[in-house]
Each structure stands twice: as structure tokens, then as C-alpha cells.
Design a protein around this motif. Structure first.
Motif, PDB file in Angstrom:
ATOM      1  N   UNK A 374      69.187  37.248 125.689  1.00 16.86           N
ATOM      2  CA  UNK A 374      67.964  37.380 126.484  1.00 16.86           C
ATOM      3  C   UNK A 374      68.061  38.564 127.442  1.00 16.86           C
ATOM      4  N   UNK A 375      69.210  38.727 128.077  1.00 19.91           N
ATOM      5  CA  UNK A 375      69.401  39.855 128.993  1.00 19.91           C
ATOM      6  C   UNK A 375      69.250  41.180 128.260  1.00 19.91           C
ATOM      7  N   UNK A 376      69.813  41.270 127.048  1.00 19.98           N
ATOM      8  CA  UNK A 376      69.706  42.501 126.256  1.00 19.98           C
ATOM      9  C   UNK A 376      68.256  42.797 125.883  1.00 19.98           C
ATOM     10  N   UNK A 377      67.524  41.764 125.469  1.00 17.11           N
ATOM     11  CA  UNK A 377      66.122  41.941 125.109  1.00 17.11           C
ATOM     12  C   UNK A 377      65.283  42.349 126.321  1.00 17.11           C
ATOM     13  N   UNK A 378      65.546  41.736 127.471  1.00 20.94           N
ATOM     14  CA  UNK A 378      64.827  42.067 128.694  1.00 20.94           C
ATOM     15  C   UNK A 378      65.105  43.516 129.091  1.00 20.94           C
ATOM     16  N   UNK A 379      66.376  43.905 129.021  1.00 23.87           N
ATOM     17  CA  UNK A 379      66.736  45.276 129.364  1.00 23.87           C
ATOM     18  C   UNK A 379      66.158  46.301 128.413  1.00 23.87           C
ATOM     19  N   UNK A 380      65.920  45.896 127.146  1.00 22.32           N
ATOM     20  CA  UNK A 380      65.358  46.812 126.147  1.00 22.32           C
ATOM     21  C   UNK A 380      63.848  46.962 126.290  1.00 22.32           C
TER      22      UNK A 380
END
Length: 520
Positions: A374-380
Motif C-alpha cells: 500500500x505504501x508503494x502504491x501511495x508513493x507511486x
């Protein structure tokens, strides 16, 4: 019940621990062999529903943060102060309250304290609704947390001592997971009460706290019918009262089933005591059960940081990064609250069947891994308010079961005489580490409006959840289906030479180490 001839006072540690008699009782085995009944539902409703209040409190504050910071709210305060300072004070009050009331719960009984702690909560919440200055709001958020912290110690110890062993895991998880029913209610209420078409800006948020008081009063009325823990009674010199109480419970269940209960097998012989001193508690928790102490700290720190940070700051993320109106954040929070409640509801039975170790470690590890994604998707930058909420719903489905198992773990793996204080200690230390620093750090990171800062907060929470899962994989106690006295031998167990059948008659006891079970 029978008394031995050793009817003289006996001291352990200090004068407060003087005991009155040596007795043998089958109360634990009688409670554990009971089938589920309407009486058990009374216990669950009277004690467990308090987590709905906690969920209502926390969610309301998170959802009204944006409204309170608006001009005309009637309270000179910023959103960061609500989600940061006020949230930290609430959690800090809960930590202090847990320690204060935890000690009193072990000393004076479960029932006295779970009535007092709820009264403290009700009074402080009512006064929070009357806040007209930031300092007033801060003070009564602290006192509200003080009452809720006491509830955690008094209620979890009482529930685990009254619920039969084969149901204890699922019941405890669902009760702690009911926090999210309150969160759903708080979210939906905030949608209506924060709508300026119906209520003025300085009125709606006050009514949300008022409704919490109303619900708490109803719970107080039900709670009057919940008895003292028989396990606490027979240890603290009130064995006759414990026997009478269990007799009454058995008669009630037999009448309900219209059939006699199966005979109970297994007795325990103890020296009664008035209380247990801090030295005994500290030695037991940190020396005799140090591996379990490490486990409790890991579970509480991991879940406390994740939940206190996200619960208090989710509304702020939606408004700051996705432009969601403050009056509509409740819809999003209601969705993740549903996911949180469904986790313990659907996974709870597996903690009693598949086992504690597998389920505790897997729920922590899986939720941590999903949070990293989720953190990776949010950052992307590929998430919207809707898809971020969906991701959180999945993450918290597993995290909620894991977090609830932290409370289950520390309430069942330590001796009866130390149970409430052990719950209080691990809740206080774990929550102070994650629940105070979490909201402060998270509020600071999200207030910058920088995506990478919020991603960092997500990653910290995910890391701590994964680390807790690894610890559980090695140290979790296989407590499923076992009596509390089997999991952790009471400190009051008679250890002088006696016939084996007169000492203790349950499997797993370790006679070599007084106050410690073979499972350790």
C-alpha cells in the motif's frame, strides 16, 4: 470445596500478601466445561461492548479534526493539535489509567473496577462535549483515556476468567474487534452530525460526544448484572462466595438446556492471599515468564503504532491528499472499520482451532507485507481516495485480528494474581511506545503535505508489524483450548509436600517451578 488443616496466615513478599487458608476447589474446571449459554452473552454484552465506546471516541475525534479547526467551531484548535496533541494525551491517559486501575483490579476485584472505570469515562466524555478552549479539550481527552485504559485492564481480565477455555480465543478477539463497530457508528454519525444543513458547526461535534455518554450509560445498566470473577474470589479469601456463584451459573444453564451438566474434573489447591505485591508481579512477569514478556511487548508496540497513527490520521490524509470534504470522510472510515471488524469475526475461530502461534504470526506478517504494498502504491501516485481505502480495508482485515490477539495473549499467559496488572503494563508500555509517538509522528508527517513523508509513516508501521510477527512465530504460547491455570500456574498454588491428587489435578503443570506451567 474442602479446607486443609493448614489454616494459618502465610506471607509472601510483604504484609499485604498475608493469606487466610489453604483450600481445594474445582471452580476453574467447572467454568471451563460449561456450554455456551445466555449467561455468557450477558458477560459479553455487559463487558465487551465497552470497546464500541472506545471505537466511537477515537473515530469521532479523527473525523471531526477538520471541523474543529474551522472558523466557527467554537473551539480554537488546529487539526494537527486534534490528531497530534489531543490524540497523544488520550493515549497517554489510557496508559496511566491502565496502570492505576490495573493494580486496583488485581487487589480489589474485577467488578468494582469495571464499574468505576466506566463512570470515569462517562463523566470525562460529557465534559469534553462542553469544551470551549483547547486546554479544556486536552484535559478531558486525557481523563477520558484514563477511564478507557482502566477498562482494558479490568474488562479483559474478567472476560478471560469467565469464558470457557474452548471459546476464549474467538470471544476475546471479537470483543476487542468490536472497537470497530463503534468506529462505524462514529463514522456514520459524523456524516450526519457534521452536516451544517442540520447542525451548526459548534453544535454537531458536541452531540457526537453526547451520544457516547448515552451509550455508555446503557452499558453501565447491563454491567450491573455481571458478577465478580470466581477465579479472583477463591484466591482472595472468598472461596465460599465463588462456589455459590458458580452453583448459580450452573443451575441457570441447566434450566436453559433442560439437562444436567457433565461433571467437572480437576481441582486446584491454593493458599489464599489478600493481594500480590509489585515484587512478586515483576519477578513473575520478567523472570519466570520473560519470553512471554518479550512477546507481549512486541505485539503491543507493533499494533499500537499502526492503529493509533492511522486511526487518528486517516481523515487528515483524505482531506489533505485527495481533497475529500471533512463532512464526507466518515463514509471512507466506515468502510475500513467494516474490514477491521470482519477480521476478528471471521478469523477468530481459527485462533481456537488452527492455533495461537500460527494465527498470531501470520496475521501480523501478512498485514505488514500488505501495508508495504500500500505504501508503494501511495508513493507511486496511483491510488485515489477510494482505492486507498480499499487497500487499507484489506490490510486491516488481517491487522485487526492480530491486534486483538495481542490483548488475548497478555491476558491469558500470566498467572491469575498478576493478570490485570500484566495487561495494564503491556498495554501502557506498548501503547506509550507506539500509541503516543505514532500519532505525534504521523500528524507531523502528514501535515507537511509531502507524499514521501506519509509513505515513510506507512513503512514504519509495516516494519513493526512484521517484526512482531517474527517474534510471535518463535515465542507465541499454544494456549488454544487450555485452562488459564494450565497456561500459567497461579502463584497461590500450594507448593508444600502434599499428596499429588490434593495439590493440582490438571495436565501440563510443572511442579519443579512454582507458579510456572510446563508449557513455558
Amino acid at each position: 470445596m474442602r479446607k486443609s488443616s493448614a489454616n494459618v496466615p502465610w506471607a509472601i513478599g510483604n504484609s499485604d500478601d498475608v493469606t487466610t487458608a489453604t483450600i481445594s476447589t474445582s471452580v476453574p474446571s467447572r467454568l471451563d466445561r460449561l456450554p455456551w449459554s445466555r449467561w455468557h452473552w450477558t458477560v459479553v454484552i455487559g463487558l465487551g461492548t465497552v470497546w464500541i465506546l472506545d471505537g466511537l471516541e477515537v473515530t469521532v475525534v479523527g473525523n471531526i479534526a477538520g471541523r474543529l479547526s474551522e472558523h466557527g467551531s467554537g473551539l480554537p484548535i488546529t487539526g494537527a493539535q486534534v490528531t497530534g496533541v489531543a490524540a497523544a494525551l488520550y493515549v497517554g491517559g489510557a496508559c496511566v489509567g491502565a496502570l492505576f486501575f490495573g493494580r486496583l483490579t488485581d487487589r480489589f476485584g474485577r467488578k468494582r473496577l469495571f464499574m468505576v472505570t466506566l463512570a470515569v469515562y462517562l463523566g470525562a466524555t460529557a465534559l469534553t462535549a462542553l469544551s470551549y478552549s483547547s486546554w479544556w479539550f486536552f484535559v478531558f481527552r486525557f481523563i477520558t483515556g484514563f477511564g478507557i485504559g482502566g477498562e482494558y485492564a479490568a474488562i479483559n481480565s474478567a472476560v478471560d476468567e469467565l469464558i470457557p477455555a474452548r471459546y476464549r480465543g474467538r470471544v476475546d478477539l471479537i470483543i476487542n474487534g468490536s472497537f470497530w463497530l463503534g468506529a462505524i457508528a462514529g463514522s456514520l454519525l459524523s456524516i450526519f452530525l457534521l452536516d451544517t444543513r442540520f447542525f451548526a458547526k459548534d453544535v454537531g461535534w458536541r452531540l457526537t460526544f453526547g451520544l457516547g455518554v448515552l451509550l455508555g450509560f446503557v452499558i453501565l445498566l447491563v454491567r450491573r448484572h455481571v458478577p465478580e470473577s470466581p477465579r479472583w474470589l477463591f484466591i482472595h479469601g472468598r472461596a465460599e462466595e465463588a462456589e455459590v456463584l458458580v452453583d448459580a451459573i450452573e443451575r441457570r444453564i441447566e434450566e436453559e438446556r433442560d439437562a444436567p451438566l457433565e461433571p467437572a474434573t480437576g481441582t486446584i489447591t491454593i493458599r489464599q492471599r489478600k493481594s500480590t505485591g509489585f515484587r512478586d508481579i515483576a519477578r513473575t512477569v520478567f523472570t519466570d515468564y520473560r519470553r512471554r514478556a518479550v512477546l507481549g511487548l512486541a505485539l503491543f508496540i507493533g499494533q499500537a503504532f499502526l492503529y493509533n497513527a492511522i486511526t487518528f490520521g486517516f481523515g487528515e490524509i483524505l482531506t489533505k491528499f485527495f481533497g475529500v470534504n471533512t463532512s464526507r470522510t466518515g463514509y471512507f472510515f466506515a468502510v475500513i472499520a467494516v474490514g477491521n471488524f470482519l477480521g476478528p469475526l471471521f478469523l477468530g475461530k481459527l485462533f481456537d482451532t488452527v492455533g495461537r502461534r500460527i494465527m498470531i504470526s501470520s496475521t501480523f506478517l501478512l498485514s505488514g507485507a500488505l501495508l508495504f504494498v500500500t505504501a508503494w502504491l501511495f508513493g507511486s501516485g496511483v491510488l485515489s481516495a477510494v482505492t486507498l481505502t480499499a487497500c487499507w480495508c484489506v490490510v486491516l482485515f488481517f491487522a485487526s485480528a492480530g491486534a486483538s490477539s495481542a490483548y488475548l495473549t497478555v491476558s491469558e499467559v500470566f498467572p491469575t494474581e498478576t493478570r490485570a496488572m500484566a495487561i495494564a503494563f503491556f498495554y501502557a508500555v506498548g501503547t506509550a511506545a507506539g500509541g503516543i509517538s505514532g500519532p505525534l509522528l504521523f500528524a507531523e508527517l502528514t501535515s507537511t503535505g509531502v507524499v514521501s513523508d506519509t509513505v515513510l509513516a506507512f513503512q514504519i508501521g509495516a516494519t513493526l508489524m512484521c517484526l512482531a510477527g517474527v517474534v510471535a512465530a518463535f515465542l507465541a504460547v499454544p494456549a488454544e483450548g487450555r485452562s488459564l491455570e494450565d497456561i500459567a500456574t497461579p502463584l497461590s498454588v500450594h507448593t508444600e509436600p502434599l499428596p499429588t491428587t490434593a495439590l493440582v489435578d490438571w495436565p501440563g503443570r510443572s511442579p519443579e517451578v512454582p507458579g510456572r506451567s510446563a508449557a513455558e
